[in-house]
Scaffold this motif. Structure first.
Motif, PDB file in Angstrom:
ATOM      1  N   LYS A  34      47.211 -12.058  10.999  1.00 46.02           N
ATOM      2  CA  LYS A  34      47.289 -10.727  10.380  1.00 46.02           C
ATOM      3  C   LYS A  34      46.130  -9.795  10.728  1.00 46.02           C
ATOM      4  CE  LYS A  34      51.008 -12.014   8.186  1.00 46.02           C
ATOM      5  NZ  LYS A  34      52.328 -11.492   8.640  1.00 46.02           N
ATOM      6  N   SER A  35      45.172 -10.254  11.531  1.00 42.46           N
ATOM      7  CA  SER A  35      44.036  -9.395  11.860  1.00 42.46           C
ATOM      8  C   SER A  35      43.406  -9.865  13.173  1.00 42.46           C
ATOM      9  CB  SER A  35      42.978  -9.426  10.755  1.00 42.46           C
ATOM     10  OG  SER A  35      42.360 -10.707  10.703  1.00 42.46           O
ATOM     11  N   VAL A  36      42.563  -8.993  13.754  1.00 38.77           N
ATOM     12  CA  VAL A  36      41.829  -9.358  14.962  1.00 38.77           C
ATOM     13  C   VAL A  36      40.948 -10.577  14.678  1.00 38.77           C
ATOM     14  CG1 VAL A  36      40.148  -8.599  16.685  1.00 38.77           C
ATOM     15  CG2 VAL A  36      41.806  -6.971  15.757  1.00 38.77           C
ATOM     16  N   ALA A  37      40.324 -10.582  13.507  1.00 34.76           N
ATOM     17  CA  ALA A  37      39.452 -11.702  13.138  1.00 34.76           C
ATOM     18  C   ALA A  37      40.240 -13.002  13.044  1.00 34.76           C
ATOM     19  CB  ALA A  37      38.752 -11.410  11.815  1.00 34.76           C
ATOM     20  N   ILE A  58      32.607 -13.361  13.786  1.00 31.52           N
ATOM     21  CA  ILE A  58      34.024 -13.044  13.868  1.00 31.52           C
ATOM     22  C   ILE A  58      34.502 -12.030  12.832  1.00 31.52           C
ATOM     23  CG2 ILE A  58      36.340 -14.052  13.559  1.00 31.52           C
ATOM     24  CD1 ILE A  58      35.306 -16.519  14.997  1.00 31.52           C
ATOM     25  N   ASP A  59      33.925 -12.025  11.674  1.00 26.39           N
ATOM     26  CA  ASP A  59      34.480 -11.256  10.552  1.00 26.39           C
ATOM     27  C   ASP A  59      34.729  -9.786  10.879  1.00 26.39           C
ATOM     28  OD1 ASP A  59      34.572 -13.492   9.021  1.00 26.39           O
ATOM     29  OD2 ASP A  59      32.665 -13.123   7.991  1.00 26.39           O
ATOM     30  N   ASN A  60      33.815  -9.157  11.619  1.00 27.93           N
ATOM     31  CA  ASN A  60      33.954  -7.733  11.908  1.00 27.93           C
ATOM     32  C   ASN A  60      34.249  -7.439  13.379  1.00 27.93           C
ATOM     33  OD1 ASN A  60      33.362  -6.909   9.201  1.00 27.93           O
ATOM     34  ND2 ASN A  60      31.196  -7.344   9.612  1.00 27.93           N
ATOM     35  N   ILE A  61      34.750  -8.424  14.094  1.00 26.51           N
ATOM     36  CA  ILE A  61      34.994  -8.238  15.521  1.00 26.51           C
ATOM     37  C   ILE A  61      36.119  -7.229  15.746  1.00 26.51           C
ATOM     38  CG2 ILE A  61      36.713 -10.083  15.795  1.00 26.51           C
ATOM     39  CD1 ILE A  61      35.246 -10.761  18.460  1.00 26.51           C
ATOM     40  N   SER A  62      35.959  -6.365  16.751  1.00 28.21           N
ATOM     41  CA  SER A  62      36.970  -5.353  17.070  1.00 28.21           C
ATOM     42  C   SER A  62      37.790  -5.792  18.277  1.00 28.21           C
ATOM     43  CB  SER A  62      36.308  -4.010  17.389  1.00 28.21           C
ATOM     44  OG  SER A  62      35.571  -4.097  18.607  1.00 28.21           O
ATOM     45  N   ARG A  64      38.084  -4.104  20.992  1.00 33.09           N
ATOM     46  CA  ARG A  64      37.263  -3.826  22.175  1.00 33.09           C
ATOM     47  C   ARG A  64      36.281  -4.960  22.422  1.00 33.09           C
ATOM     48  NH1 ARG A  64      34.938   1.226  24.677  1.00 33.09           N
ATOM     49  NH2 ARG A  64      33.026   0.574  25.711  1.00 33.09           N
ATOM     50  N   ASP A  65      35.630  -5.445  21.351  1.00 37.51           N
ATOM     51  CA  ASP A  65      34.655  -6.533  21.486  1.00 37.51           C
ATOM     52  C   ASP A  65      35.305  -7.782  22.076  1.00 37.51           C
ATOM     53  OD1 ASP A  65      32.676  -4.951  20.396  1.00 37.51           O
ATOM     54  OD2 ASP A  65      32.973  -5.708  18.354  1.00 37.51           O
ATOM     55  N   LEU A  66      36.460  -8.147  21.525  1.00 35.92           N
ATOM     56  CA  LEU A  66      37.125  -9.359  21.989  1.00 35.92           C
ATOM     57  C   LEU A  66      37.591  -9.212  23.431  1.00 35.92           C
ATOM     58  CD1 LEU A  66      38.205 -12.177  21.495  1.00 35.92           C
ATOM     59  CD2 LEU A  66      40.297 -11.165  20.550  1.00 35.92           C
ATOM     60  N   GLU A  67      38.171  -8.066  23.761  1.00 42.84           N
ATOM     61  CA  GLU A  67      38.642  -7.858  25.130  1.00 42.84           C
ATOM     62  C   GLU A  67      37.480  -7.907  26.116  1.00 42.84           C
ATOM     63  OE1 GLU A  67      41.452  -4.797  27.757  1.00 42.84           O
ATOM     64  OE2 GLU A  67      41.098  -4.416  25.619  1.00 42.84           O
ATOM     65  N   ASP A  68      36.346  -7.338  25.747  1.00 38.49           N
ATOM     66  CA  ASP A  68      35.179  -7.358  26.620  1.00 38.49           C
ATOM     67  C   ASP A  68      34.694  -8.789  26.846  1.00 38.49           C
ATOM     68  OD1 ASP A  68      33.107  -5.944  28.115  1.00 38.49           O
ATOM     69  OD2 ASP A  68      31.740  -6.596  26.548  1.00 38.49           O
ATOM     70  N   ILE A  69      34.669  -9.586  25.789  1.00 38.16           N
ATOM     71  CA  ILE A  69      34.254 -10.991  25.899  1.00 38.16           C
ATOM     72  C   ILE A  69      35.190 -11.743  26.839  1.00 38.16           C
ATOM     73  CG2 ILE A  69      34.068 -13.176  24.640  1.00 38.16           C
ATOM     74  CD1 ILE A  69      33.196 -11.461  22.183  1.00 38.16           C
ATOM     75  N   LEU A  70      36.492 -11.544  26.673  1.00 40.23           N
ATOM     76  CA  LEU A  70      37.479 -12.250  27.492  1.00 40.23           C
ATOM     77  C   LEU A  70      37.379 -11.833  28.958  1.00 40.23           C
ATOM     78  CD1 LEU A  70      40.593 -12.080  25.130  1.00 40.23           C
ATOM     79  CD2 LEU A  70      39.065 -14.023  25.511  1.00 40.23           C
ATOM     80  N   LYS A  71      37.143 -10.551  29.205  1.00 42.01           N
ATOM     81  CA  LYS A  71      37.072 -10.078  30.585  1.00 42.01           C
ATOM     82  C   LYS A  71      35.771 -10.508  31.263  1.00 42.01           C
ATOM     83  CE  LYS A  71      40.352  -6.290  30.431  1.00 42.01           C
ATOM     84  NZ  LYS A  71      40.591  -4.836  30.598  1.00 42.01           N
ATOM     85  N   ARG A  72      34.692 -10.572  30.496  1.00 40.30           N
ATOM     86  CA  ARG A  72      33.437 -11.067  31.091  1.00 40.30           C
ATOM     87  C   ARG A  72      33.583 -12.542  31.456  1.00 40.30           C
ATOM     88  NH1 ARG A  72      29.607  -7.386  31.148  1.00 40.30           N
ATOM     89  NH2 ARG A  72      29.779  -5.602  29.718  1.00 40.30           N
TER      90      ARG A  72
END
Length: 348
Positions: A34-37, A58-62, A64-72
């Motif tokens: 139900k959420s990005v987190a 994780i609680d406040n991850i956006s 954009r943050d997650l996509e950046d981590i995955l792409k790096r």
């Protein structure tokens, strides 16, 4: 090392990294979140991404943050594969990765065109400047498409985009098509220095992708940009496995979209459009990517000792990241799981 030895080593590394791909049950479980987190927590606790997300709050991850981590992480994996190649092959593999810089450039151009600043974009620009000579800081200061093109001077992209500095109204379609044509031009120039066998396999892959992109470009150019048939034809790629020049020209000169649909049906790519859906184009990109995904799997099985193994792995990893972000986007719009699955590439 000879090519057989190199590919044996590369394939061993690829098979090990493929073991980290998400399973079908992972997709099904993420679709219930139900959420990005929640999605990030699942990736951390139950998948191989746990190693990557171990120290992340994780609680406040956006998104954009997650996509950046995955792409790096994707960049790190691509660099691991590049380590096995030398000289002309390394240059060629590096050119394949320019695709992802181009996607970032397109996103930046859309933001500039719409008056947004790079720091306010939801999509991270992780790849900019990684494999080309583009300077990200210069690009981020651009306020118009023309500024953006001038900021690319000195990079491999400038010569491709330079013809657009002709005083015409800024057009995202022209910008994007010029970049995509430039991408394949770079690949075709560099592939001349690799083995004949690898060039033959690449022709099968490139031709398939060119056909699909040409249909998508012609469709978008007609529906959204009202481009003339002459300009549309000028921007199509002059190669493919099914579509001849005559086919592409006929599509560009189609009187209306219905005539284009009929031509597409006759070409063998009719799956791109489904008449029963209200919006014929909403799932087009997904259909293209899904077709490429399964064709690449078939090519990797048929040509185990070739460059297609590296291409297949990288594109598959890209599709997995796209799927994760699509699931997150579906949460924002409160789409039911069965609707979200229509946007996924790898999940069946």
């Amino acid at each position: 090392m000879d090519k057989v030895t190199v590919y044996a080593a590369v394939n061993t590394k690829i098979r090990a990294m493929e073991g980290d791909f998400l399973k079908r049950e992972d997709y099904m479980n993420m679709l219930q979140k139900k959420s990005v987190a929640d999605v990030t927590r699942y990736l951390k606790d139950y998948t191989s991404y746990g190693k990557l997300l171990g120290d992340i709050r994780i609680d406040n991850i956006s998104r954009r943050d997650l996509e950046d981590i995955l792409k790096r992480n994707m960049i790190k994996n691509m660099d691991r594969l590049m380590h096995y190649f030398r000289d002309d092959y390394r240059d060629f593999v590096r050119s394949l990765y320019i695709k992802y810089e181009i996607e970032d450039l397109k996103s930046l151009a859309r933001a500039i065109f719409n008056g947004k600043k790079p720091e306010t974009m939801e999509k991270p620009l992780t790849f900019l400047g990684k494999y080309s000579r583009a300077e990200a800081e210069k690009l981020f200061k651009s306020t118009t498409i023309k500024n953006l093109i001038y900021s690319l001077e000195g990079s491999e992209f400038f010569e491709v985009l330079k013809p657009l500095l002709d005083g015409k109204r800024e057009n995202l379609f022209r910008f994007e098509m010029a970049l995509d044509m430039g991408y394949f031009s770079i690949i075709q120039n560099r592939r001349q220095k690799i083995s004949v066998k690898d060039r033959e396999v690449l022709k099968k892959w490139e031709g398939m992708v060119a056909d699909l992109y040409n249909i998508q470009w012609i469709y978008r150019g007609k529906k959204f940009y009202r481009l003339s048939p002459e300009e549309l034809l000028n921007y199509t790629m002059n190669f493919g496995v099914k579509l001849t020049f005559t086919d592409r020209k006929a599509m560009c000169y189609a009187k209306n979209l219905d005539e284009l649909y009929r031509m597409t049906m006759d070409s063998g790519y009719g799956f791109l459009f489904k008449k029963e859906e209200i919006s014929r184009d909403i799932y087009m990109e997904r259909r293209i990517n899904r077709y490429i995904y399964y064709k690449l799997k078939a090519l990797t099985r048929k040509y185990p000792m070739s460059i297609i193994q590296t291409i297949g792995y990288v594109w598959s990893l890209e599709f997995e990241i796209r799927d994760i972000i699509s699931i997150i986007e579906s949460i924002r719009y409160e789409l039911p799981p069965e609707e979200t699955r229509k946007f996924l590439v790898k999940a069946s």
